[in-house]
Design a protein around this motif. Sequence first.
Motif, PDB file in Angstrom:
ATOM      1  N   TYR A  80      35.924  72.377  16.210  1.00  0.00           N
ATOM      2  CA  TYR A  80      36.450  72.043  15.163  1.00  0.00           C
ATOM      3  C   TYR A  80      35.901  72.216  14.110  1.00  0.00           C
ATOM      4  O   TYR A  80      34.851  72.100  13.973  1.00  0.00           O
ATOM      5  CB  TYR A  80      36.909  70.443  15.353  1.00  0.00           C
ATOM      6  CG  TYR A  80      37.435  69.759  16.598  1.00  0.00           C
ATOM      7  CD1 TYR A  80      38.720  69.573  16.849  1.00  0.00           C
ATOM      8  CD2 TYR A  80      36.819  69.505  17.406  1.00  0.00           C
ATOM      9  CE1 TYR A  80      39.213  69.006  17.584  1.00  0.00           C
ATOM     10  CE2 TYR A  80      37.174  68.767  18.706  1.00  0.00           C
ATOM     11  CZ  TYR A  80      38.822  68.591  19.041  1.00  0.00           C
ATOM     12  OH  TYR A  80      39.356  68.016  19.706  1.00  0.00           O
ATOM     13  N   ARG A  89      44.758  69.853   9.129  1.00  0.00           N
ATOM     14  CA  ARG A  89      44.675  69.569  10.637  1.00  0.00           C
ATOM     15  C   ARG A  89      45.140  70.242  11.941  1.00  0.00           C
ATOM     16  O   ARG A  89      46.328  70.366  11.241  1.00  0.00           O
ATOM     17  CB  ARG A  89      44.875  67.949  10.765  1.00  0.00           C
ATOM     18  CG  ARG A  89      43.334  66.860  10.306  1.00  0.00           C
ATOM     19  CD  ARG A  89      43.578  65.924  11.199  1.00  0.00           C
ATOM     20  NE  ARG A  89      42.695  65.576  12.143  1.00  0.00           N
ATOM     21  CZ  ARG A  89      42.899  64.351  12.538  1.00  0.00           C
ATOM     22  NH1 ARG A  89      43.258  63.541  12.595  1.00  0.00           N
ATOM     23  NH2 ARG A  89      43.012  64.766  13.733  1.00  0.00           N
ATOM     24  N   TYR A 129      40.538  74.433  16.668  1.00  0.00           N
ATOM     25  CA  TYR A 129      41.514  73.580  16.089  1.00  0.00           C
ATOM     26  C   TYR A 129      40.695  72.979  14.288  1.00  0.00           C
ATOM     27  O   TYR A 129      39.191  73.302  14.329  1.00  0.00           O
ATOM     28  CB  TYR A 129      41.142  72.214  16.662  1.00  0.00           C
ATOM     29  CG  TYR A 129      41.653  71.851  17.667  1.00  0.00           C
ATOM     30  CD1 TYR A 129      42.467  71.700  17.857  1.00  0.00           C
ATOM     31  CD2 TYR A 129      40.580  72.212  18.645  1.00  0.00           C
ATOM     32  CE1 TYR A 129      43.758  72.317  19.085  1.00  0.00           C
ATOM     33  CE2 TYR A 129      40.988  72.015  20.066  1.00  0.00           C
ATOM     34  CZ  TYR A 129      42.706  72.200  20.617  1.00  0.00           C
ATOM     35  OH  TYR A 129      42.385  72.359  21.843  1.00  0.00           O
ATOM     36  N   ASP A 131      39.933  70.408  11.665  1.00  0.00           N
ATOM     37  CA  ASP A 131      39.456  68.977  11.638  1.00  0.00           C
ATOM     38  C   ASP A 131      39.176  68.055  10.232  1.00  0.00           C
ATOM     39  O   ASP A 131      38.368  68.838  10.199  1.00  0.00           O
ATOM     40  CB  ASP A 131      39.324  68.677  12.985  1.00  0.00           C
ATOM     41  CG  ASP A 131      39.986  67.147  13.097  1.00  0.00           C
ATOM     42  OD1 ASP A 131      40.701  66.878  13.963  1.00  0.00           O
ATOM     43  OD2 ASP A 131      39.120  65.870  13.334  1.00  0.00           O
TER      44      ASP A 131
END
Length: 144
Positions: A80, A89, A129, A131
Amino acid sequence: MTRKRIPGKGWAMNPIEFFMPMIPPTCTHQEKQVRGVNGKPVFYDPPAVKAARQKLTAHLAQHRPDKPVDTACRLLAKWYWPTDKHHSRGYRTTKPDTDNLQKLLKDCMTAAGFWKDDALVVEEMAGKYWDNLPGIYIRIEELP
């Protein structure tokens, strides 16, 4: 260790599971460089890769299991990175590639004592990802 039923996966040993809050490195194992010494190629980690390796190993050492994994296992890693004005996100579809991230991670996990050899990882899944909480989530399951 006790066994735990994992839906759709069968039985697995108690997992090792943790989250390391950090901004994950973006340089990877793939960025090794080469120089000639006495006419022979010598591979080395550039400073950015060396720093990433030290950062990961230091964070991983805090979660080292009491007993290293000594059987086939499954590794799940979710990377992340912090969101910013250009990224909200969701999935990170830019470099670095997951396979290169995983190689560096597994090398650091070996150095930190999670297992004797990363060849014990027979299944793995990785995700990247964006985030609000940056870091690396790791789950290791010993397989029967």
